[in-house]
Write an enzyme that holds these catalytic residues in place. Structure first.
Site, PDB file in Angstrom:
ATOM      1  N   ARG A 125       0.902  -1.130   0.080  1.00 22.12           N
ATOM      2  CA  ARG A 125      -0.104  -0.119  -0.321  1.00 22.12           C
ATOM      3  C   ARG A 125       0.816   1.112   0.098  1.00 22.12           C
ATOM      4  NH1 ARG A 125      -3.069  -3.058   3.514  1.00 22.12           N
ATOM      5  NH2 ARG A 125      -4.816  -3.914   2.678  1.00 22.12           N
ATOM      6  N   LYS A 147       2.933  11.578 -10.928  1.00 26.43           N
ATOM      7  CA  LYS A 147       2.025  10.574 -11.748  1.00 26.43           C
ATOM      8  C   LYS A 147       2.820   9.361 -12.104  1.00 26.43           C
ATOM      9  CE  LYS A 147      -0.804  13.898 -13.971  1.00 26.43           C
ATOM     10  NZ  LYS A 147      -1.484  14.531 -15.394  1.00 26.43           N
ATOM     11  N   GLU A 189      10.240  19.594 -24.172  1.00 23.55           N
ATOM     12  CA  GLU A 189       9.640  19.753 -22.846  1.00 23.55           C
ATOM     13  C   GLU A 189      10.049  20.977 -21.983  1.00 23.55           C
ATOM     14  OE1 GLU A 189       6.653  18.082 -22.089  1.00 23.55           O
ATOM     15  OE2 GLU A 189       6.544  16.055 -22.920  1.00 23.55           O
ATOM     16  N   LYS A 230       7.678  23.024 -12.933  1.00 24.00           N
ATOM     17  CA  LYS A 230       6.815  22.096 -12.890  1.00 24.00           C
ATOM     18  C   LYS A 230       6.412  21.862 -11.294  1.00 24.00           C
ATOM     19  CE  LYS A 230       5.292  17.342 -13.658  1.00 24.00           C
ATOM     20  NZ  LYS A 230       5.328  16.144 -14.697  1.00 24.00           N
ATOM     21  N   GLU A 240      -4.545  17.662 -10.943  1.00 23.44           N
ATOM     22  CA  GLU A 240      -4.792  18.113 -11.835  1.00 23.44           C
ATOM     23  C   GLU A 240      -6.468  18.509 -11.824  1.00 23.44           C
ATOM     24  OE1 GLU A 240      -3.032  16.498 -15.600  1.00 23.44           O
ATOM     25  OE2 GLU A 240      -4.692  17.474 -16.807  1.00 23.44           O
ATOM     26  N   ARG A 244      -2.894  22.398 -13.662  1.00 22.63           N
ATOM     27  CA  ARG A 244      -1.830  21.385 -13.986  1.00 22.63           C
ATOM     28  C   ARG A 244      -2.346  21.078 -15.503  1.00 22.63           C
ATOM     29  NH1 ARG A 244       0.704  16.300 -10.541  1.00 22.63           N
ATOM     30  NH2 ARG A 244       2.119  15.310 -12.283  1.00 22.63           N
ATOM     31  N   ASN A 248      -0.208  20.427 -20.201  1.00 19.95           N
ATOM     32  CA  ASN A 248      -0.382  19.710 -21.473  1.00 19.95           C
ATOM     33  C   ASN A 248      -0.111  20.373 -22.703  1.00 19.95           C
ATOM     34  OD1 ASN A 248      -0.989  17.424 -20.108  1.00 19.95           O
ATOM     35  ND2 ASN A 248      -2.961  18.069 -19.884  1.00 19.95           N
ATOM     36  N   HIS A 251       0.242  18.908 -26.212  1.00 16.13           N
ATOM     37  CA  HIS A 251       0.110  17.446 -25.912  1.00 16.13           C
ATOM     38  C   HIS A 251      -1.265  16.853 -26.482  1.00 16.13           C
ATOM     39  CE1 HIS A 251       3.503  17.847 -23.351  1.00 16.13           C
ATOM     40  NE2 HIS A 251       3.552  16.498 -22.852  1.00 16.13           N
ATOM     41  N   HIS A 255      -0.533  13.778 -28.708  1.00 10.88           N
ATOM     42  CA  HIS A 255      -0.968  12.352 -28.450  1.00 10.88           C
ATOM     43  C   HIS A 255      -1.674  11.823 -29.476  1.00 10.88           C
ATOM     44  CE1 HIS A 255      -0.827  13.175 -23.636  1.00 10.88           C
ATOM     45  NE2 HIS A 255       0.312  12.833 -24.268  1.00 10.88           N
ATOM     46  N   HIS A 270       7.531  10.763 -28.083  1.00  9.96           N
ATOM     47  CA  HIS A 270       6.663  11.548 -27.418  1.00  9.96           C
ATOM     48  C   HIS A 270       7.208  13.315 -27.476  1.00  9.96           C
ATOM     49  CE1 HIS A 270       4.042  13.332 -24.149  1.00  9.96           C
ATOM     50  NE2 HIS A 270       5.006  13.688 -23.772  1.00  9.96           N
TER      51      HIS A 270
HETATM   52  N1  LIG Z   1       4.836  10.536 -14.850  1.00 13.18           N
HETATM   53  C1  LIG Z   1       4.859  11.798 -15.820  1.00 13.18           C
HETATM   54  O1  LIG Z   1       4.231  12.923 -15.490  1.00 13.18           O
HETATM   55  C2  LIG Z   1       5.170  11.747 -17.219  1.00 13.18           C
HETATM   56  C3  LIG Z   1       5.506  12.854 -17.802  1.00 13.18           C
HETATM   57  C4  LIG Z   1       5.971  12.735 -19.081  1.00 13.18           C
HETATM   58  C5  LIG Z   1       6.179  11.606 -19.624  1.00 13.18           C
HETATM   59  N2  LIG Z   1       6.096  10.441 -19.007  1.00 13.18           N
HETATM   60  C6  LIG Z   1       6.116   9.085 -19.616  1.00 13.18           C
HETATM   61  O2  LIG Z   1       7.625   8.947 -19.623  1.00 13.18           O
HETATM   62  C7  LIG Z   1       8.244   8.070 -20.907  1.00 13.18           C
HETATM   63  C8  LIG Z   1       8.813   8.766 -21.581  1.00 13.18           C
HETATM   64  O3  LIG Z   1      10.049   8.802 -21.012  1.00 13.18           O
HETATM   65  P1  LIG Z   1      11.476   8.874 -21.765  1.00 13.18           P
HETATM   66  O4  LIG Z   1      11.419   9.805 -22.792  1.00 13.18           O
HETATM   67  O5  LIG Z   1      12.480   8.963 -20.660  1.00 13.18           O
HETATM   68  O6  LIG Z   1      11.471   7.317 -22.457  1.00 13.18           O
HETATM   69  P2  LIG Z   1      12.449   6.091 -21.856  1.00 13.18           P
HETATM   70  O7  LIG Z   1      12.326   5.715 -20.412  1.00 13.18           O
HETATM   71  O8  LIG Z   1      11.955   4.968 -22.749  1.00 13.18           O
HETATM   72  O9  LIG Z   1      13.924   6.479 -22.227  1.00 13.18           O
HETATM   73  C9  LIG Z   1      14.153   6.553 -23.655  1.00 13.18           C
HETATM   74  C10 LIG Z   1      15.393   5.545 -24.016  1.00 13.18           C
HETATM   75  O10 LIG Z   1      16.580   6.228 -23.437  1.00 13.18           O
HETATM   76  C11 LIG Z   1      17.200   5.166 -22.719  1.00 13.18           C
HETATM   77  N3  LIG Z   1      17.937   5.991 -21.910  1.00 13.18           N
HETATM   78  C12 LIG Z   1      17.595   6.637 -20.794  1.00 13.18           C
HETATM   79  N4  LIG Z   1      18.387   7.392 -20.066  1.00 13.18           N
HETATM   80  C13 LIG Z   1      19.602   7.134 -20.792  1.00 13.18           C
HETATM   81  C14 LIG Z   1      21.100   7.629 -20.523  1.00 13.18           C
HETATM   82  N5  LIG Z   1      21.510   8.400 -19.539  1.00 13.18           N
HETATM   83  N6  LIG Z   1      21.850   7.041 -21.465  1.00 13.18           N
HETATM   84  C15 LIG Z   1      21.406   6.192 -22.444  1.00 13.18           C
HETATM   85  N7  LIG Z   1      20.193   5.873 -22.832  1.00 13.18           N
HETATM   86  C16 LIG Z   1      19.392   6.444 -21.774  1.00 13.18           C
HETATM   87  C17 LIG Z   1      16.179   4.229 -22.420  1.00 13.18           C
HETATM   88  O11 LIG Z   1      17.099   3.035 -22.095  1.00 13.18           O
HETATM   89  C18 LIG Z   1      15.250   4.548 -23.558  1.00 13.18           C
HETATM   90  O12 LIG Z   1      15.834   3.541 -24.401  1.00 13.18           O
HETATM   91  C19 LIG Z   1       6.514   7.681 -21.326  1.00 13.18           C
HETATM   92  O13 LIG Z   1       6.062   6.656 -20.994  1.00 13.18           O
HETATM   93  C20 LIG Z   1       5.696   8.866 -20.869  1.00 13.18           C
HETATM   94  O14 LIG Z   1       4.287   8.480 -20.821  1.00 13.18           O
HETATM   95  C21 LIG Z   1       5.463  10.259 -17.681  1.00 13.18           C
HETATM   96 ZN   LIG Z   2       5.037  15.468 -22.258  1.00 12.17          ZN
END
Ligand SMILES: NC(=O)c1ccc[n+]([C@@H]2O[C@H](COP(=O)([O-])OP(=O)(O)OC[C@H]3O[C@@H](n4cnc5c(N)ncnc54)[C@H](O)[C@@H]3O)[C@@H](O)[C@H]2O)c1
Ligand SMILES: [Zn+2]
Length: 371
Positions: A125, A147, A189, A230, A240, A244, A248, A251, A255, A270
């Site tokens: 939990r 999130k 971003e 942020k 949100e 918040r 977006n 986005h 999306h 993304h």
């Molecule tokens: N929770 C939230 O508020 C929030 C906000 C925005 C996005 N997201 C989510 O985040 C995700 C996207 O995140 P992302 O762009 O980091 O993608 P990701 O985690 O897939 O990373 C992108 C790629 O880069 C590689 N990588 C990461 N750091 C590295 C480093 N230092 N050196 C070498 N390779 C590295 C990873 O292995 C991966 O292949 C999506 O699923 C999205 O929905 C969440």
């Molecule tokens: Zn985003």
């Protein structure tokens, strides 16, 4: 000598936490964590690409402080944000006997952060959770704000919980191993925060982006300003209810484009969708006589300059017709009684939440833009 890391505090009452930002933080993670956490057991969740570089230095630094590390490495990529890996992570947390004063550490990009955060939120939990974001996107966006979640066949991020971390450690030097394409995607971003409500920041980015890409003080500064932006929004509207939603910007269109390309990262990631989406949001604002086409051109010029795609035509392969794109937009959760909610703008850094956008206007705009 290494400069002291910058600290941004996320103010959420007794759930407040620090974001530490700076080069070389990974090697000091043990100390930063030991001063804040009594427990000695740490489950570290990572992916194979990130783990290859950073699992060992993180483990060494934690063990030097007398912590016991229980690592779990998952395949890199968006597919890892799903049920099976979630089961593996929760099982790993329980098998590692992570208890009240111990913690789960997410070492990776947004995928690992969202997945490990969700697992930490539901195991027992709710277990303590530390983010060590390694992509630019994760450092400026996904690791902050609580999130967490996984994807469903019904759409992205539809299953999850709010679970704030206890600490975020953003080591800006690990970004050197990130691919240039992923770095640019995260930069979209960063630019977003300027376009939401920080015109001076956007102007500074226009002048200093090359330094941010190269590393050094400008990179740290840009990440700190983004995290602060942020953190401010999250402190005012954690779940949100209103404000918040400004985060977006770009986005809703973005999306839809991600869905239209079936989340195929070879075609679109993304942040690239967000870049095109932000240009579209500015053009659409101009079309609605809210702001100028000159501003839309300025935004496009900057994003194109850093190497981001800015038009639908920049996406390789065929896109579905405008009607299908609109369908994807209305599927997105931001629909209220037939009208669409978009983040639009009245000028540089003057974004606002528009709740009454007629779908017909969006459709004719998309028809024009798609060509
Ligand atoms: N929770 C939230 O508020 C929030 C906000 C925005 C996005 N997201 C989510 O985040 C995700 C996207 O995140 P992302 O762009 O980091 O993608 P990701 O985690 O897939 O990373 C992108 C790629 O880069 C590689 N990588 C990461 N750091 C590295 C480093 N230092 N050196 C070498 N390779 C590295 C990873 O292995 C991966 O292949 C999506 O699923 C999205 O929905 C969440
Ligand atoms: Zn985003």
């Amino acid at each position: 000598m290494k400069p002291d890391p910058k600290t941004v505090r996320v103010e959420l009452g007794d759930r407040s936490y620090d974001i530490l930002i700076g080069p070389g933080l990974l090697a000091d993670a043990g100390r930063a964590i030991a001063t804040r956490l009594k427990g000695s057991r740490l489950a570290v969740i990572t992916d194979d690409q990130v783990g290859r570089f950073y699992l060992e230095p993180l483990t060494t630094s934690l063990e030097a402080e007398g912590k016991q590390v229980f690592p779990l490495t998952l395949p890199a990529g968006e597919k890892t944000k799903s049920f099976e890996p979630l089961m593996a992570v929760t099982d790993h947390i329980l098998a590692s006997k992570i208890e009240r004063n111990d913690a789960v550490i997410a070492l990776g990009g947004g995928v690992i952060g969202d997945l490990a955060g969700f697992a930490a939120g539901i195991a027992r939990r709710g277990t303590r959770f530390i983010q060590v974001p390694t992509s630019l996107l994760a450092q400026v966006d996904s690791s902050v704000g609580g999130k967490t979640g996984i994807n469903s066949r019904h759409g992205k991020n539809l299953i999850g919980v709010f679970h704030q971390p206890d600490l975020v450690l953003a080591d800006t030097s690990v970004l050197d191993t990130l691919s240039p394409r992923e770095f640019r995607a995260g930069y979209a971003e960063v630019a977003k925060y300027g376009l939401i409500d920080k015109p001076d920041f956007f102007e500074w980015l226009e002048k200093n982006w090359q330094e941010i890409f190269a590393g050094g003080p400008a990179r740290i500064e840009a990440i700190a300003i983004s995290c602060q932006a942020k953190a401010d929004v999250v402190a005012k509207d954690e779940r949100e209810g209103g404000l918040r939603a400004l985060l977006n910007l770009g986005h809703t269109f973005g999306h839809a484009l991600e869905a239209a390309t079936e989340y195929n990262s070879e075609r679109l990631v993304h942040g690239e969708g967000v870049a095109i989406g932000m240009v579209l949001a500015h053009e659409f604002s101009a079309r609605m006589n809210l702001s100028s086409y000159d501003l839309a051109k300025r935004v496009e010029k900057h994003l194109a300059e850093v190497g981001l795609p800015t038009r639908m035509q920049d996406i390789p392969g065929e896109l579905p017709p405008a009607e299908v794109l609109l369908e994807a937009i209305t599927q997105d959760k931001k629909v209220k009684s037939g009208k669409l909610t978009f983040i639009l703008t009245r000028g540089l850094g003057q974004s606002f939440i528009a709740n009454d956008v007629p779908p017909s206007e969006v459709l004719s705009f998309l028809r024009e833009k798609r060509g």
